[in-house]
Write an enzyme that holds these catalytic residues in place. Structure first.
Site, PDB file in Angstrom:
ATOM      1  N   ASP A 209       0.828  -1.203   0.000  1.00  0.00           N
ATOM      2  CA  ASP A 209       0.000   0.000   0.000  1.00  0.00           C
ATOM      3  C   ASP A 209       0.869   1.263   0.000  1.00  0.00           C
ATOM      4  OD1 ASP A 209      -2.846   0.967   0.509  1.00  0.00           O
ATOM      5  OD2 ASP A 209      -1.813   1.956   2.171  1.00  0.00           O
ATOM      6  N   GLU A 260      14.618 -15.270   0.112  1.00  0.00           N
ATOM      7  CA  GLU A 260      15.073 -16.332   1.031  1.00  0.00           C
ATOM      8  C   GLU A 260      14.044 -17.452   1.117  1.00  0.00           C
ATOM      9  OE1 GLU A 260      15.709 -14.638   4.896  1.00  0.00           O
ATOM     10  OE2 GLU A 260      16.985 -13.062   4.050  1.00  0.00           O
TER      11      GLU A 260
HETATM   12  C1  NOJ Z   1      -4.424   3.018  -0.706  1.00  0.00           C
HETATM   13  C2  NOJ Z   1      -5.537   2.083  -0.414  1.00  0.00           C
HETATM   14  O1  NOJ Z   1      -5.849   1.358  -1.565  1.00  0.00           O
HETATM   15  C3  NOJ Z   1      -6.674   2.952   0.087  1.00  0.00           C
HETATM   16  O2  NOJ Z   1      -7.870   2.234   0.181  1.00  0.00           O
HETATM   17  C4  NOJ Z   1      -6.283   3.547   1.405  1.00  0.00           C
HETATM   18  O3  NOJ Z   1      -7.271   4.432   1.848  1.00  0.00           O
HETATM   19  C5  NOJ Z   1      -4.974   4.312   1.280  1.00  0.00           C
HETATM   20  N1  NOJ Z   1      -3.999   3.605   0.529  1.00  0.00           N
HETATM   21  C6  NOJ Z   1      -4.394   4.562   2.640  1.00  0.00           C
HETATM   22  O4  NOJ Z   1      -3.927   3.365   3.180  1.00  0.00           O
END
Ligand code: NOJ
Length: 551
Positions: A209, A260
């Site tokens: 993310d 790994e």
């Molecule tokens: C991207 C994620 O896909 C989204 O849903 C989220 O709100 C933001 N990152 C923050 O984590």
């Protein structure tokens, strides 16, 4: 499951948004047991892997992207035993499992943040996050002018135990999502522990993310975005909080750690950086394995734009030895069955709701979505599907304000509808409570009354249904090995303003993005997103907004 080394190079990965996929315990929020019970349906669909959005312990202020403990399952979704069973069941069905890693920020409920709050300014605990003194007399002004992606300032100020204002902390997203300080080796080591925890359990990789946000420009300089508010990135110049070079060192360390482990584990970046040549730096051989192709997602519905983005994607990714990836929908954007019928831009997170100008025509949207998906699934490389797109689900526009839950909606005071419209629980059985999503009929976001037609059981075995289109496309993609093929533009359409046409191995793919039917080249129709017809000239015709595969 795609076997052999580097399975991910050609894989189709299906995104499960756990809250909205299947709810076994009937509380209206999907859970791990629900997912396990529906895995056979995904194996039948013909995907290679699933990616699960976060199911970790979380106060759920951003639907689980605010993690309070990276190594615990939130009771809302079940238990660690449920997860182990899910993993086992998926592997038994030859489906790989990728989990979501959220390293840019934690929840403010995370132990690390609580310890930081309880520690004095400039302590080791504070250094896990990005705390700064404010500007101006009394430090009353935030340390810089950065704007949160969800609206408002990126800074919140603490109040000390004595009731006096204290330092500020940075949060690119909600104030309940403080950003970690990735310059701090302590943070890096803790995340290695987390990665090992899940790799040891047997996961096949991670979707990472906000992978482009983890390193901020030194000195945190002010930044004036080209338009008001912040975006997820991808603009021509990277703001000081997106796409900084320092992130690559982190990916090299993670790459080594995954290497790994046996079994080709994979890292996929959620990184909104542009242009594609810069994006490709993230998937150099010793960094991530894949990155979402957001340029492709947002390419215009025109032959020229589609050819351009396909060419640029393949060129940029193959220049670093990585597969191109393709994606049309996810849990942050307007579903492509609606987005493709919107004339205007529809940036990530803005959403669409009852008072939005210019509503998408659902018929046009679905036709285009089917054509776009059929085009995408014929391309070489990896593809990502978002739950429900195989049913042709549109964005839910008419959600009542009171039902909305996305922090974007609250932080922009209703100016942006946000992402709830693409997160509505999906329909499985037309006549069951909550369309089979939950046994009690409960659903955390209301499902539209007209959704019975999209239910999976209404589409199973029905020629011409969207589900059948996806199943056929995925089967042909596999048997014809299109994922490992190459795009060769058909010369007769190479400059067409309405037609995108290429061959990939022994399949000819023709997409008509124009308003009129076009004559198809010779060949047996293997797949059609809308019925082809025989024209007055006795030749087979492809209608507007449709894709056919010939072979
Ligand atoms: C991207 C994620 O896909 C989204 O849903 C989220 O709100 C933001 N990152 C923050 O984590």
């Amino acid at each position: 499951m795609t076997t052999g080394r580097e399975w991910w190079r050609t894989a189709v990965i299906y995104q499960i948004y756990p809250r909205s996929f299947a709810d076994a315990d009937g509380d209206g929020i999907g859970d791990l047991k629900g997912i396990t019970s529906r895995l056979p349906a995904l194996a039948e669909l013909g995907v290679d892997a699933v990616w699960l959005s976060p199911f970790f312990l979380s106060p759920q202020r951003d639907a689980g992207y605010d993690v309070a403990d990276y190594t615990r399952v939130d009771p809302l979704f079940g238990t660690m035993r449920d997860f182990d069973q899910l993993l086992e069941a998926a592997h038994a069905l030859d489906l790989r499992v990728i989990v979501d890693m959220v390293p840019n920020h934690t929840s403010s409920d995370h132990k690390w943040f609580r310890e930081a709050l309880a520690s004095p300014p400039r302590s080791a605990e504070r250094d896990r996050y990005i705390f700064r003194d404010g500007k101006g007399p009394g430090g009353d002004r935030p340390p810089n002018n950065w704007q949160s992606v969800f609206g408002g300032s990126m800074w919140d100020r603490l109040t000390g135990e004595d009731g006096l204002p204290e330092q500020w902390y940075l949060h690119i997203f909600d104030s309940s999502q403080p950003d970690l300080n990735w310059e701090n080796p302590w943070v890096r080591e803790r995340f290695k522990d987390v990665l090992r925890f899940w790799l040891d359990r047997g996961v096949d990789g991670f979707r990472v993310d906000v992978a482009h946000g983890m390193i901020k420009q030194a000195g945190l300089p002010d930044y004036r975005p080209p338009k008001s508010g912040a975006s997820m990135g991808g603009e021509a110049d990277d703001p000081p909080y997106w796409g900084q070079d320092g992130v690559h060192e982190i990916w090299r360390e993670w790459h080594e750690l995954l290497a790994e482990y046996p079994g080709d584990r994979v890292l996929c970046a959620e990184a909104w950086v542009g242009p594609l040549t810069k994006m490709a730096l993230w998937v150099r051989p010793d960094e991530m394995h894949q990155a979402f192709n957001f340029d492709y997602m947002f390419a215009g519905w025109s032959a020229k734009d589609q050819r351009r983005v396909i060419d640029e994607s393949i060129a940029a990714f193959s220049a670093v030895g990585a597969p191109a990836t393709w994606v049309l929908s996810n849990h942050d954007v307007i579903r492509h069955a609606s987005r493709l019928a919107l004339g205007a831009d529809s940036p990530q997170g803005d959403g669409i709701g009852p008072t939005s100008k210019g509503k998408p025509d659902p018929v046009v949207g679905l036709r285009r979505a089917r054509a776009a998906s059929a085009l995408m699934l014929a391309l070489p490389g990896g593809a990502y599907l978002y739950q429900g797109e195989e049913l042709g689900l549109p964005e839910v526009i008419e959600l009542p304000d009171a039902a909305r839950q996305d922090p974007t909606w609250f932080r922009t005071k209703g100016e942006k509808y946000g992402r709830d419209g693409c997160r509505v629980p999906i329909p499985w059985e037309a006549s069951a409570p909550a369309y089979g999503f939950s046994p009690t009929g409960a659903a955390w976001l209301p499902q539209p009354e007209e959704w019975a037609v999209y239910a999976r059981d209404r589409q199973e075995g029905v020629t011409g249904s969207t589900l059948a289109l996806y199943e056929d496309a995925l089967r042909l993609r596999r048997t014809r090995r299109l994922g490992a093929g190459a795009v060769e533009w058909l010369p007769e359409f190479a400059r067409s303003s309405t037609v995108v046409a290429f061959s990939n191995r022994d399949v000819t793919v023709v997409a008509n993005l124009g308003m009129r039917s076009v004559t198809l080249p010779e060949g047996r129709v293997l797949l059609e997103s809308a019925p082809t017809t025989i024209g007055a000239n006795g030749k087979r015709m492809l209608p507007a907004d449709a894709t056919a595969w010939l072979g």
